[in-house]
Design an enzyme around this catalytic site. Structure first.
Site, PDB file in Angstrom:
ATOM      1  N   SER A 183     -16.259 -34.014 -32.214  1.00  0.00           N
ATOM      2  CA  SER A 183     -17.108 -35.168 -31.899  1.00  0.00           C
ATOM      3  C   SER A 183     -17.602 -35.831 -33.180  1.00  0.00           C
ATOM      4  O   SER A 183     -17.665 -35.212 -34.247  1.00  0.00           O
ATOM      5  CB  SER A 183     -18.311 -34.732 -31.062  1.00  0.00           C
ATOM      6  OG  SER A 183     -17.892 -34.144 -29.858  1.00  0.00           O
TER       7      SER A 183
HETATM    8  N1  SAH Z   1     -18.003 -29.382 -29.067  1.00  0.00           N
HETATM    9  C1  SAH Z   1     -16.709 -29.756 -29.618  1.00  0.00           C
HETATM   10  C2  SAH Z   1     -16.220 -31.037 -28.950  1.00  0.00           C
HETATM   11  C3  SAH Z   1     -14.824 -30.844 -28.469  1.00  0.00           C
HETATM   12  S1  SAH Z   1     -14.174 -32.070 -27.380  1.00  0.00           S
HETATM   13  C4  SAH Z   1     -16.731 -29.844 -31.120  1.00  0.00           C
HETATM   14  O1  SAH Z   1     -17.806 -29.697 -31.724  1.00  0.00           O
HETATM   15  O2  SAH Z   1     -15.685 -30.011 -31.745  1.00  0.00           O
HETATM   16  C5  SAH Z   1     -14.406 -31.296 -25.808  1.00  0.00           C
HETATM   17  C6  SAH Z   1     -13.746 -29.956 -25.578  1.00  0.00           C
HETATM   18  O3  SAH Z   1     -14.048 -29.584 -24.235  1.00  0.00           O
HETATM   19  C7  SAH Z   1     -12.235 -29.926 -25.705  1.00  0.00           C
HETATM   20  O4  SAH Z   1     -11.857 -28.933 -26.601  1.00  0.00           O
HETATM   21  C8  SAH Z   1     -11.763 -29.584 -24.275  1.00  0.00           C
HETATM   22  O5  SAH Z   1     -10.589 -28.786 -24.243  1.00  0.00           O
HETATM   23  C9  SAH Z   1     -12.955 -28.851 -23.730  1.00  0.00           C
HETATM   24  N2  SAH Z   1     -13.085 -28.824 -22.270  1.00  0.00           N
HETATM   25  C10 SAH Z   1     -12.807 -29.799 -21.366  1.00  0.00           C
HETATM   26  N3  SAH Z   1     -13.069 -29.377 -20.109  1.00  0.00           N
HETATM   27  C11 SAH Z   1     -13.514 -28.095 -20.211  1.00  0.00           C
HETATM   28  C12 SAH Z   1     -13.917 -27.091 -19.268  1.00  0.00           C
HETATM   29  N4  SAH Z   1     -13.889 -27.312 -17.942  1.00  0.00           N
HETATM   30  N5  SAH Z   1     -14.323 -25.901 -19.742  1.00  0.00           N
HETATM   31  C13 SAH Z   1     -14.324 -25.627 -21.074  1.00  0.00           C
HETATM   32  N6  SAH Z   1     -13.938 -26.519 -22.008  1.00  0.00           N
HETATM   33  C14 SAH Z   1     -13.542 -27.736 -21.588  1.00  0.00           C
END
Ligand code: SAH
Length: 217
Positions: free
Chosen positions: A67
């Site tokens: 993000s």
């Molecule tokens: N917090 C992360 C942001 C990653 S983007 C960071 O600091 O880099 C969002 C992430 O959520 C992705 O990796 C995606 O695979 C994950 N995601 C999406 N749906 C999800 C679910 N149902 N359970 C767990 N992870 C999920």
């Protein structure tokens, strides 16, 4: 390859990044300190070394992103994290947000649904500095009933609705921060579970997250 060296140049760029997000409205000193302390370029491939401290999201593989720092800071500020709180994060991704929470003293439980991203964090040596983060491979819609209840829940993917099982896993008085919406743009919401069990909902700015998808991959 991941970079492992935190040079003066990186530290200088990080200071500028913190000044930038402060100007955009992040005032919580603990959040700003965490962004200042964490080498964000470690969380990206060395190909991104030149741009790692721009206030932008970047690809981390599997169609997912780390993000934007402003967004991480915004969500963290809304979450009002205090030391020793149990915090559940949905969407580990690069683990950057999890480390921000750990730097603030939280006990972090973070779930990722993509095996490749989960596995890559197992090999990410820098994370060994943070024994207060526990990593789980699973579907965030299910939460972690075994470890519930949580003081805080942070959702870092766009959720079409407030996941009911996660509300169940929130302590009375606890808060959830969640980007809500199924389109390209979501509304940041803070949901507080009142002592009575009723939910208080507050609405904040618009953001654009990758979708929260059910099931594992
Ligand atoms: N917090 C992360 C942001 C990653 S983007 C960071 O600091 O880099 C969002 C992430 O959520 C992705 O990796 C995606 O695979 C994950 N995601 C999406 N749906 C999800 C679910 N149902 N359970 C767990 N992870 C999920």
């Amino acid at each position: 390859m991941r970079p492992t060296e935190d040079t003066y140049r990186h530290q200088g760029l990080r200071k500028k990044l913190v000044q930038g997000i402060h100007k955009k409205g992040i005032t919580d000193e603990k959040v700003l300190d965490a962004v200042l302390d964490i080498p964000r370029h470690f969380f990206l491939d060395s190909a991104f070394d030149e741009v790692a401290y721009e206030d932008r999201a970047f690809p981390i593989g599997e169609g997912q992103t780390i993000s934007q720092p402003y967004t991480v800071a915004y969500q963290t500020q809304l979450l009002e994290v205090k030391p020793f709180m149990k915090v559940l994060e949905i969407g580990t991704g690069s683990a950057y947000q999890a480390v921000v929470l750990a730097e603030m003293g939280a006990q972090v439980y973070t779930i990722e649904r993509q095996k490749k991203l989960f596995d890559s964090n197992k090999k990410f040596d820098f994370l060994k500095k943070y024994p207060s983060i526990k990593f789980f491979y699973g579907d965030g819609y299910e939460g972690l009933p075994t470890y519930a209840p949580f003081d805080r829940i942070l959702i870092t993917a766009a959720a079409p609705q407030i996941p009911p099982k996660l509300i169940e896993q929130l302590k009375p008085g606890g808060m959830m921060v969640i980007p809500l919406g199924s389109g390209d743009v979501q509304q940041m919401m803070r949901v507080t579970k009142l002592e009575s069990g009723a939910l208080k909902e507050e609405v904040f700015d618009h953001f654009s997250f990758v979708p929260m998808v059910g099931g594992k991959k």
